[in-house]
Design a protein around this motif. Structure first.
Motif, mmCIF file in Angstrom:
data_model
loop_
_atom_site.group_PDB
_atom_site.id
_atom_site.type_symbol
_atom_site.label_atom_id
_atom_site.label_comp_id
_atom_site.label_asym_id
_atom_site.label_seq_id
_atom_site.Cartn_x
_atom_site.Cartn_y
_atom_site.Cartn_z
ATOM 1 N N GLY B 164 -8.240 18.158 28.780
ATOM 2 C CA GLY B 164 -7.365 19.209 28.445
ATOM 3 C C GLY B 164 -5.863 18.694 27.947
ATOM 4 O O GLY B 164 -5.131 19.324 27.389
ATOM 5 N N PRO B 172 -4.547 20.051 20.286
ATOM 6 C CA PRO B 172 -5.349 21.235 20.970
ATOM 7 C C PRO B 172 -5.002 22.006 19.589
ATOM 8 O O PRO B 172 -3.951 21.864 18.764
ATOM 9 C CB PRO B 172 -4.446 21.765 22.069
ATOM 10 N N LYS B 174 -7.214 25.824 17.420
ATOM 11 C CA LYS B 174 -8.190 26.897 17.611
ATOM 12 C C LYS B 174 -9.465 26.482 18.095
ATOM 13 O O LYS B 174 -10.213 26.948 18.769
ATOM 14 C CB LYS B 174 -8.377 27.324 16.229
ATOM 15 N N SER B 176 -10.115 23.185 19.500
ATOM 16 C CA SER B 176 -10.031 22.236 20.313
ATOM 17 C C SER B 176 -9.084 22.389 21.647
ATOM 18 O O SER B 176 -8.005 23.256 21.259
ATOM 19 C CB SER B 176 -9.739 21.072 19.568
ATOM 20 N N ILE B 177 -9.496 22.215 22.653
ATOM 21 C CA ILE B 177 -8.316 22.246 23.830
ATOM 22 C C ILE B 177 -7.691 21.065 24.251
ATOM 23 O O ILE B 177 -7.080 20.965 25.075
ATOM 24 C CB ILE B 177 -9.271 22.891 25.220
ATOM 25 N N GLY B 178 -7.807 20.107 23.185
ATOM 26 C CA GLY B 178 -7.079 18.895 23.560
ATOM 27 C C GLY B 178 -8.305 17.955 23.859
ATOM 28 O O GLY B 178 -9.438 17.792 23.492
ATOM 29 N N SER B 180 -11.448 16.614 25.474
ATOM 30 C CA SER B 180 -12.580 17.506 25.922
ATOM 31 C C SER B 180 -13.463 16.734 26.907
ATOM 32 O O SER B 180 -14.543 17.240 27.284
ATOM 33 C CB SER B 180 -13.290 17.942 24.767
ATOM 34 N N HIS B 289 -0.664 24.250 26.599
ATOM 35 C CA HIS B 289 -1.432 24.876 25.761
ATOM 36 C C HIS B 289 -2.608 25.593 26.636
ATOM 37 O O HIS B 289 -3.511 26.463 26.167
ATOM 38 C CB HIS B 289 -2.255 24.511 24.455
ATOM 39 N N LEU B 290 -2.802 24.973 27.929
ATOM 40 C CA LEU B 290 -4.299 25.445 28.631
ATOM 41 C C LEU B 290 -3.832 26.858 29.065
ATOM 42 O O LEU B 290 -2.870 27.397 29.554
ATOM 43 C CB LEU B 290 -4.070 24.419 29.851
ATOM 44 N N ARG B 291 -4.966 27.569 29.176
ATOM 45 C CA ARG B 291 -4.999 28.946 29.668
ATOM 46 C C ARG B 291 -5.715 29.029 30.871
ATOM 47 O O ARG B 291 -6.368 28.100 31.508
ATOM 48 C CB ARG B 291 -5.627 29.857 28.439
ATOM 49 N N GLU B 294 -9.352 27.445 31.496
ATOM 50 C CA GLU B 294 -9.351 26.036 31.693
ATOM 51 C C GLU B 294 -8.535 25.556 32.888
ATOM 52 O O GLU B 294 -9.209 24.465 33.446
ATOM 53 C CB GLU B 294 -8.445 25.189 30.279
#
Lengths: 385, 334
Positions: B164, B172, B174, B176-178, B180, B289-291, B294
């Motif tokens: 993440g 990060p 749309k 990618s979450i960073g 992975s 950016h993590l929600r 995640e």
């Protein structure tokens, strides 16, 4: 038609590394494997942002050996591939570079040169990898190496590098340097179709008739992607026309000769130089990379002072564009080869010169760029005025 | 105070900083960033190594900031080697010292051999050399400064970057979450080489770090210590939080402190009650950016890995069958 034509692209302010990414994407590169190294890191960074949006893949590998290995694999799977590195990483890539030559795998390797040897000066400019690009990997082999000196060339020559690589099934090295890589310049990116983009030769014969390494008039056998139904064997060993290892002299020599011939019979396409005020020049500067920019200014200044100077900028470094350099050597009074090493390219000029004219060198190895003033001073001294 | 080793330390419940050696082997004046956790770790590790050591150091942040002309921050004989072969150079040093000892040209105890590298130089490009050196059983200590990315070239992901995290090559967005992938477990890789001593450490727990290094140095054979080094520049965290972030990493079980001696796991710092992982992730800009999904995944994964670690610590037998390494007796030279 005006509705369908996209508006003229806006000029951008890009550094050389970013322009190289744009060039690669323009040429259809959809796979990039890299490893962080100053001063080439920006290429990886921008690739990691842009490739996924185009449906491509960016992988950061565990080292440069793996980076080149990954793009060899991706290229054989049918995708145009590229990696970028600097001196220390380029040293690690040499083994796989030789493999790509032997197995005839199209791929593009960018080397943003920094001062060496070893870790050297990571943030300073150099042109010390010129001979390494030619002879770095072991064994007698042909290689194509291009040199860039402006942001536009970073774009256009990357496209050209992919074209050469795909057309001749060979790795192509782009030698950039720290100054070119980090200089920001205005650039207008061409629209799709404005620059030529070539694809690798594909087999026309049905799979059961396919002989993977058979000689062709161009010397370049067609290359199907893995999984297209064509069976072929890829190896770094010397192989016969079917791709299987051989030790028979009557099969070894034809293979190696063909590897050289496919490059040498296309010199007219591969070898490129750029001439600036050379028509009536008495003093010729032969330069490449960032030094060519200093040389251009020096030549313009020399002309203003009444010296008949000219610049021959080498774009293709390997194979050395002998047929384009030799005619000049026969008619100028003296040649100056400024470069950021101890004279790696001037050796080549002297070899071709064979005593036709005087060849002088101007070398700098302290991590700083040769200035126009230094070149101008040498030109004045050479003119004897 | 130099001789105040690991065995001594076990007799006391508390340690006072004044019991630590005063000598500095990593001096001030280096050029690391403000709040550098790595520089703090190097200072404590060098104190623990003590005099008479040779250090091989991979390319990385610490090499750049501590050895710039005209000064060096290192009091030890120190070699900067190419990126991928720190452990190989350390192997050579160890072999040479053994030869000198055999020929009787080495007076007194042989110097300690220490190899150091960043997380990229250890878990990516240097893994082959490290594996080789551990397998051959050289008497050396490898210390990995884990700041969880290639900070020296400008924050690129490494295989040690946590899930993440934002880096310049794992951006990060749309799609990618960073980063992975999960962080590579270097400790497990080292343990799998059947080496006598492996440990994790963090400069936020200086005494724990100090005695682990002491123990690694005193133990014959290869030893590996994985040091979490907070990097405010790359983690996008406040510079005054470096020590606290190290503590939070341990208290949330993101980076538990334990040692593996001859295959036996032992938790050295026990968190009485685990804090939620959010406490650790929140102060760091690289996780902003993590929600919730995640964060929840990270929490569950951290918890599961911690349970597994506790399970290993409870096991009455070691991870592998082994007997303590006994070096050949030194031959007397007449």
């Amino acid at each position: 038609m005006p509705e369908t034509t996209p508006p003229s692209p806006r000029p951008l302010l890009l550094q050389g590394n970013e322009a190289m990414v744009e060039g690669a994407l323009y040429a259809g590169c959809r796979f990039f494997a890299g490893y962080p190294i100053t001063p080439a890191t920006e290429i990886s960074e921008v690739m990691s942002l842009k490739l996924p949006a185009l449906g491509g893949t960016f992988i950061q590998m565990e080292d440069e050996i793996a980076s080149l290995g990954a793009i060899i694999g991706a290229s054989l799977a049918g995708v145009k591939s590229m990696t970028a590195t600097s001196g220390p990483g380029f040293s690690l890539m040499q083994e796989n570079l030789g493999f790509a030559v032997m197995a005839e795998v199209p791929c593009v390797v960018v080397n943003v040169m920094r001062a060496g040897p070893s870790t050297g000066l990571p943030t300073h400019v150099s042109q010390g990898d010129v001979q390494q690009a030619r002879w770095g990997t072991h064994g007698d082999h042909p290689i194509i190496a291009l040199s860039v000196s402006t942001t536009w060339e970073c774009f256009a020559l990357t496209v050209k590098a992919f074209n050469l690589s795909e057309t001749y099934r060979t790795p192509v090295i782009i030698l950039s340097d720290e100054v070119v890589a980090h200089t920001r310049e205005k650039i207008v990116l061409p629209r799709p179709g404005e620059l030529q983009v070539l694809e690798r030769p594909r087999p026309g014969a049905p799979p059961e008739w396919f002989i993977p390494y058979e000689d062709t008039p161009r010397g370049v056998p067609p290359l199907p992607a893995f999984g297209e139904g064509y069976r072929y064997h890829v190896t770094g060993l010397v192989h016969d026309v079917r791709g299987f290892p051989t030790e028979r002299p009557d099969e070894i020599a034809p293979l190696l000769n063909r590897l050289f011939r496919k490059i040498s019979q296309h010199f007219h396409d591969i070898q490129m130089v750029e001439e600036y005020l050379t028509d009536d020049a008495e003093l010729l500067v032969i330069a490449y990379g960032s030094v060519a920019r200093s040389a251009r200014r020096a030549v313009a200044d020399a002309r203003a002072q009444g010296l008949k100077a000219g610049l021959l900028k080498l774009i293709t470094l390997w194979p050395f564009p002998r047929r384009l350099v030799e005619p000049h050597l026969g008619r100028v009074r003296a040649v100056l080869v400024p470069e950021l090493n101890r004279g790696q390219m001037s050796r080549e000029v002297k070899r071709v010169n064979q005593g036709m004219t005087k060849v002088e060198t101007l070398n700098r190895i302290d991590g700083k760029l040769i200035t126009p003033g230094e070149i101008l001073a040498r030109l004045q001294a050479l003119s004897g005025k | 105070m130099e001789k105040f080793g690991y065995a001594q330390s076990q007799k006391y419940d508390t340690y006072a900083s004044r019991l630590m050696p005063r000598e500095e082997f990593f001096t001030s004046g280096h050029r690391s960033c403000q709040g550098c956790g790595e520089a703090l770790a190097v200072r404590w590790v060098c104190k623990a190594i003590g005099k008479d050591a040779i250090i091989a150091h991979a390319t990385g942040c610490m090499e750049i900031v501590s050895s710039g002309l005209p000064q060096t921050a290192w009091m030890h004989p120190w070699i900067h080697v190419a990126f991928e072969n720190t452990a190989a150079v350390a192997s050579g040093i160890d072999a040479a010292l053994k030869i000198l000892a055999r020929k009787g040209k080495l007076a007194g105890a042989p110097p300690k051999v220490v190899a150091m590298g960043g997380d990229g130089g250890t878990s990516d490009i240097g893994l082959q050399a490290l594996s080789g050196a551990m397998e051959r059983g050289h008497n050396f200590t490898y210390i990995c400064w884990d700041n969880e990315a290639y900070m020296n070239t400008g924050i690129q992901r490494s295989s040690s970057t946590p899930f993440g995290a934002m880096t310049t090559t794992s951006p990060p967005g749309k799609e990618s979450i960073g980063q992975s992938t999960w962080k590579k477990d270097m400790v497990a890789i080292a343990v799998a080489h059947n080496i006598p001593y492996v440990a994790t450490a963090c400069p936020s727990y200086p005494f724990d770090l100090y005695f682990k290094v002491k123990k690694a140095i005193e133990m014959p054979g290869p030893a590996y210590i994985h040091v979490l080094s907070v990097c405010p520049t790359g983690w996008r965290s406040a510079t005054d939080l470096s020590v606290r972030l190290g503590r939070l990493a341990v208290e949330t079980a993101v980076f538990p402190l334990y040692e593996v001696e001859h295959g036996r796991y032992h938790l050295t710092v026990e968190a009485p009650r685990l804090r939620p992982v959010k406490d650790y992730l929140k102060p760091q800009g690289r996780f902003r950016h993590l929600r919730e999904p995640e964060l929840d995944f990270i929490q569950r994964m951290i918890r599961a890995r911690y349970e597994l670690l506790l399970e290993k610590c409870r096991q009455p037998y070691g991870e592998f069958a082994t007997v303590p390494f006994t070096p050949e007796p030194e031959q007397e030279v007449a």
